[in-house]
Design a protein around this motif. Structure first.
Motif, PDB file in Angstrom:
ATOM      1  N   ALA A 104       0.812  -1.219   0.000  1.00  0.00           N
ATOM      2  CA  ALA A 104       0.000   0.000   0.000  1.00  0.00           C
ATOM      3  C   ALA A 104       0.846   1.269   0.000  1.00  0.00           C
ATOM      4  CB  ALA A 104      -0.943  -0.013   1.192  1.00  0.00           C
ATOM      5  N   GLY A 105       1.806   1.376   0.913  1.00  0.00           N
ATOM      6  CA  GLY A 105       2.580   2.604   1.036  1.00  0.00           C
ATOM      7  C   GLY A 105       3.319   2.968  -0.234  1.00  0.00           C
ATOM      8  N   ALA A 106       4.112   2.037  -0.771  1.00  0.00           N
ATOM      9  CA  ALA A 106       4.909   2.325  -1.962  1.00  0.00           C
ATOM     10  C   ALA A 106       4.039   2.543  -3.185  1.00  0.00           C
ATOM     11  CB  ALA A 106       5.896   1.188  -2.210  1.00  0.00           C
ATOM     12  N   SER A 107       2.955   1.777  -3.317  1.00  0.00           N
ATOM     13  CA  SER A 107       2.071   1.931  -4.480  1.00  0.00           C
ATOM     14  C   SER A 107       1.395   3.295  -4.475  1.00  0.00           C
ATOM     15  CB  SER A 107       1.016   0.821  -4.492  1.00  0.00           C
ATOM     16  OG  SER A 107       1.618  -0.442  -4.603  1.00  0.00           O
ATOM     17  N   LEU A 108       0.864   3.688  -3.328  1.00  0.00           N
ATOM     18  CA  LEU A 108       0.186   4.986  -3.229  1.00  0.00           C
ATOM     19  C   LEU A 108       1.163   6.135  -3.394  1.00  0.00           C
ATOM     20  CD1 LEU A 108      -2.230   4.144  -0.288  1.00  0.00           C
ATOM     21  CD2 LEU A 108      -2.900   4.661  -2.642  1.00  0.00           C
ATOM     22  N   ALA A 109       2.426   5.922  -3.012  1.00  0.00           N
ATOM     23  CA  ALA A 109       3.432   6.981  -3.125  1.00  0.00           C
ATOM     24  C   ALA A 109       3.764   7.317  -4.572  1.00  0.00           C
ATOM     25  CB  ALA A 109       4.702   6.571  -2.384  1.00  0.00           C
ATOM     26  N   THR A 110       3.437   6.432  -5.508  1.00  0.00           N
ATOM     27  CA  THR A 110       3.699   6.732  -6.919  1.00  0.00           C
ATOM     28  C   THR A 110       2.683   7.712  -7.500  1.00  0.00           C
ATOM     29  OG1 THR A 110       2.343   4.891  -7.760  1.00  0.00           O
ATOM     30  CG2 THR A 110       4.665   4.417  -7.264  1.00  0.00           C
ATOM     31  N   LEU A 111       1.513   7.828  -6.858  1.00  0.00           N
ATOM     32  CA  LEU A 111       0.463   8.687  -7.394  1.00  0.00           C
ATOM     33  C   LEU A 111       0.907  10.145  -7.392  1.00  0.00           C
ATOM     34  CD1 LEU A 111      -2.717   7.104  -5.751  1.00  0.00           C
ATOM     35  CD2 LEU A 111      -1.554   6.477  -7.870  1.00  0.00           C
ATOM     36  N   GLY A 112       0.663  10.817  -8.493  1.00  0.00           N
ATOM     37  CA  GLY A 112       1.051  12.220  -8.588  1.00  0.00           C
ATOM     38  C   GLY A 112       2.531  12.430  -8.836  1.00  0.00           C
TER      39      GLY A 112
END
Length: 347
Positions: A104-112
């Motif tokens: 979750a953390g790394a995947s969401l961090a790619t957004l934007g």
């Protein structure tokens, strides 16, 4: 630099390992980002496959309610912020998520950001995190039916040993009951019920019962006077040895298991875990049942006669089924995924 993220369970981590091994073969460095919870540290804390490994304070959200869910979401938010710093430190250009709450953390961090996100979906039904992130992913890889517009169907990344030990079954001589390392009470119960009939047919029984249920199962076999005629164990680090010896497997339908058995040419009777998220094990099994390569039965309607009838019907077409299973998957799953990722990233 690439980052691989995800885990929690062995199924997710096995894919992460297969992808990391393929990158290592190509001498392309990568890092791993997982969680302090689950099996992530056990698999990769001392691994030489990665330039660096990170284990963040994250946990699952799906089964939580109220304040517990808010706390879990806050942990993921903090993990995502930390991942942004990790990405900058290692000049990460793409993240490959293998799913699970660890991702979750790394995947969401790619957004934007300019960092591309690639997702491997293990199952026939998308998990909650993968479904949320699918519209933002550059590509989604999977081995079941297409799940979205940017889906790329490929072979499941199965370890070479399952292909290397594959064989075409021609006669039903050995039955394997496979409940996983934690055991499956329903599979243990049906094995206990069926054992006398199977032994009377002259069949050999191998039974992985799991540590939690081993004492009960062992005592039950002993009361029937057949303990010495059943190869019973709780867990084995060399499970491939037992798969290779078996002619039919009765098991759950986790994605890793169904494709490993497929690669090995081992026909299966699937009893999906009834509480799997979105009933994904049932849908995994349908991939093979609809092709007439397996049978699937709900745990709630399971009885021993169904399995005996399955064995009788399978016997005359065993070689055909075994050969078709082997032709359904190739050992190039990880290679295909990594090649596609590198092409899209421009490495």
């Amino acid at each position: 630099m690439l980052a691989i993220t995800g885990g929690g369970t062995g199924g997710h981590l096995a894919i992460a390992k297969a992808l990391a091994q393929e990158l290592s073969k190509r001498q392309i460095p990568c890092i791993y980002i997982g969680s302090l919870t689950g099996q992530d540290r056990m698999w990769f804390e001392r691994s030489d496959l990665f330039s660096a490994v990170y284990f963040l304070d994250s946990t699952g959200v799906v089964n939580k309610r109220g304040l517990a869910r808010l706390a879990a979401l806050h942990r993921i938010y903090k993990a995502a912020r930390e991942c942004r710093r990790i990405f900058a430190r290692h000049s990460v250009r793409a993240v490959i998520s293998v799913g699970g709450f660890s991702a979750a953390g790394a995947s969401l961090a790619t957004l934007g950001s300019k960092i591309q996100l690639f997702i491997h979906e293990q199952n026939a039904i998308s998990g909650a995190l993968n479904k949320l992130l699918a519209p933002f992913a550059t590509q989604i890889f999977g081995s079941f039916a297409p799940l979205s517009k940017n889906f790329y169907r490929c072979d499941y990344p199965v370890r070479e040993e399952f292909f290397g030990r594959a064989r075409t079954r021609t006669e039903i001589r050995t039955i394997l009951f496979l409940g996983g390392s934690q055991g499956a009470r329903a599979i243990n119960d049906i094995a206990l019920t069926l054992a006398p009939s199977l032994l009377a047919r002259g069949l050999r029984i191998i039974h992985q019962c799991g540590a939690r249920d081993e004492e009960r199962v062992r005592e039950s076999y002993a009361r029937e006077g057949i303990l010495e005629r059943v190869e019973l164990f709780a867990f084995s680090p060399v499970l491939i040895d037992f798969l290779a010896q078996s002619d039919v497997c009765i098991s759950r339908a986790g994605a890793g298991s169904v494709w490993e058995n497929c690669a090995n040419g081992l026909p299966c009777f699937f009893i999906p875990y009834p509480f799997a998220a979105k009933d994904h094990q049932y849908h995994n099994a349908l991939e093979f049942a609809n092709a007439n390569l397996a049978q699937v039965c709900r745990e709630s309607s399971l009885d021993s006669e169904q399995i005996l009838a399955f064995l009788d019907a399978l016997s005359p077409r065993l070689a055909q089924v075994s050969q078709t299973l082997q032709s359904k998957i190739s050992p190039n799953g990880a290679q295909t995924i990594i090649s596609r990722v590198l092409e899209r990233v421009g490495i």
